[in-house]
Design a protein around this motif. Structure first.
Motif, PDB file in Angstrom:
ATOM      1  N   PHE A 181      -8.539   2.987  -6.332  1.00 31.95           N
ATOM      2  CA  PHE A 181      -7.217   2.882  -5.720  1.00 31.95           C
ATOM      3  C   PHE A 181      -6.639   4.267  -5.419  1.00 31.95           C
ATOM      4  O   PHE A 181      -5.963   4.445  -4.405  1.00 31.95           O
ATOM      5  CB  PHE A 181      -6.272   2.093  -6.614  1.00 31.95           C
ATOM      6  N   ASN A 229      -2.556  -3.011   2.612  1.00 26.93           N
ATOM      7  CA  ASN A 229      -3.853  -3.551   2.993  1.00 26.93           C
ATOM      8  C   ASN A 229      -3.972  -5.061   2.954  1.00 26.93           C
ATOM      9  O   ASN A 229      -4.897  -5.614   3.557  1.00 26.93           O
ATOM     10  CB  ASN A 229      -4.944  -2.932   2.111  1.00 26.93           C
ATOM     11  N   ARG A 284      -8.455   5.495  -2.249  1.00 33.93           N
ATOM     12  CA  ARG A 284      -8.006   4.738  -1.076  1.00 33.93           C
ATOM     13  C   ARG A 284      -6.557   5.080  -0.704  1.00 33.93           C
ATOM     14  O   ARG A 284      -6.216   5.159   0.467  1.00 33.93           O
ATOM     15  CB  ARG A 284      -8.142   3.230  -1.330  1.00 33.93           C
ATOM     16  N   THR A 285      -5.720   5.307  -1.715  1.00 34.40           N
ATOM     17  CA  THR A 285      -4.339   5.694  -1.426  1.00 34.40           C
ATOM     18  C   THR A 285      -4.308   7.074  -0.786  1.00 34.40           C
ATOM     19  O   THR A 285      -3.538   7.320   0.143  1.00 34.40           O
ATOM     20  CB  THR A 285      -3.497   5.661  -2.716  1.00 34.40           C
ATOM     21  N   TYR A 314       1.758  -0.007  -3.695  1.00 33.33           N
ATOM     22  CA  TYR A 314       1.919   0.483  -2.316  1.00 33.33           C
ATOM     23  C   TYR A 314       0.617   0.300  -1.537  1.00 33.33           C
ATOM     24  O   TYR A 314       0.624  -0.125  -0.387  1.00 33.33           O
ATOM     25  CB  TYR A 314       2.347   1.953  -2.299  1.00 33.33           C
ATOM     26  N   HIS A 315      -0.493   0.628  -2.170  1.00 34.65           N
ATOM     27  CA  HIS A 315      -1.791   0.480  -1.505  1.00 34.65           C
ATOM     28  C   HIS A 315      -2.061  -0.983  -1.157  1.00 34.65           C
ATOM     29  O   HIS A 315      -2.497  -1.291  -0.048  1.00 34.65           O
ATOM     30  CB  HIS A 315      -2.908   1.029  -2.410  1.00 34.65           C
ATOM     31  N   VAL A 353       1.143   5.500   3.267  1.00 39.87           N
ATOM     32  CA  VAL A 353       1.820   5.357   1.974  1.00 39.87           C
ATOM     33  C   VAL A 353       3.118   6.161   1.977  1.00 39.87           C
ATOM     34  O   VAL A 353       4.157   5.674   1.510  1.00 39.87           O
ATOM     35  CB  VAL A 353       0.896   5.788   0.812  1.00 39.87           C
ATOM     36  N   GLU A 379     -10.801  -4.884  -0.655  1.00 37.24           N
ATOM     37  CA  GLU A 379      -9.445  -4.688  -1.157  1.00 37.24           C
ATOM     38  C   GLU A 379      -8.976  -5.920  -1.936  1.00 37.24           C
ATOM     39  O   GLU A 379      -8.366  -5.800  -2.996  1.00 37.24           O
ATOM     40  CB  GLU A 379      -8.471  -4.398  -0.011  1.00 37.24           C
ATOM     41  N   GLN A 411      -5.098   6.893   2.788  1.00 44.28           N
ATOM     42  CA  GLN A 411      -4.007   6.314   3.572  1.00 44.28           C
ATOM     43  C   GLN A 411      -2.683   7.006   3.265  1.00 44.28           C
ATOM     44  O   GLN A 411      -1.619   6.394   3.382  1.00 44.28           O
ATOM     45  CB  GLN A 411      -3.884   4.824   3.257  1.00 44.28           C
ATOM     46  N   ARG A 412      -2.728   8.258   2.907  1.00 40.51           N
ATOM     47  CA  ARG A 412      -1.529   8.957   2.443  1.00 40.51           C
ATOM     48  C   ARG A 412      -0.398   8.962   3.465  1.00 40.51           C
ATOM     49  O   ARG A 412       0.775   8.882   3.091  1.00 40.51           O
ATOM     50  CB  ARG A 412      -1.858  10.357   1.962  1.00 40.51           C
TER      51      ARG A 412
END
Length: 191
Positions: free
Chosen positions: A55, A116, A58-59, A111-112, A66, A26, A62-63
């Motif tokens: 990204f 992280n 990965r976003t 946001y991502h 987020v 990251e 992790q929704r």
């Protein structure tokens, strides 16, 4: 949260393996993103698009986190929404819509990154990217003495980037928790 490590090896027993943790990945992805967005160059899309895809994936992974972060910071979303409706009155609506999508992508990446990396890690990534660009600009400008156009398309673009470098260098320098080596690097890049 998905926390898979990447392991690089030739596949033979006894091979040395390189393990890249999720945090390192990251940090590296964000540092590269900052560096590429500070200095545009021919073919940069070959790095930007894969990073954007990374990204985005990965976003998506992790929704839930987020979505929670977005719900806590909903006023920030008013500006991208305004940008999304601006093509209605824009002289060049396609360009306005494209820029609105870029803004939304940038916010998604922000946001991502906030989820992280710690604030200090974000500052170090920006210092590494902008400091590397500053040093590279200096090296490329040495032969002819023209430091304003060696890496940057215009001296004003260089000025904006160098101000960001100075801000993050000064912030790192006055951070009493920063390791001494990083503070010395901050002084070197600010000079």
């Amino acid at each position: 949260m998905v926390t898979t490590d990447l392991i690089f090896s030739a596949g033979r027993p006894g091979d040395r393996r390189v393990r890249i943790s999720t945090l390192q990945r990251e940090f590296l992805a964000f540092t590269i993103w900052v560096g590429i967005t500070f200095v545009q160059f021919p073919g940069d899309e070959f790095l930007l698009y894969p990073l954007a895809a990374y990204f985005a994936v990965r976003t998506w992974q992790q929704r839930a986190e987020v979505a929670d972060l977005v719900s806590q910071s909903w006023p920030i979303l008013l500006f991208p929404l305004w940008c999304l409706i601006s093509p209605i009155w824009a002289i060049e609506p396609i360009t306005a819509f494209k820029q609105a999508l870029y803004l939304i992508l940038t916010m998604m990446i922000c946001y991502h990154v906030v989820l992280n990396l710690s604030a200090r890690q974000i500052m170090y990534a920006i210092l590494l990217a902008t400091g590397g660009i500053g040093v590279l600009n200096l090296i490329m400008g040495l032969p002819d003495g023209n430091f304003t156009s060696s890496l940057f398309t215009h001296k004003n673009r260089m000025g904006v980037s160098m101000v960001m470098l100075w801000i993050v260098s000064i912030a790192t320098l006055i951070d009493s928790s920063a390791p001494r080596q990083i503070r010395v690097a901050a002084v070197f890049t600010a000079a």
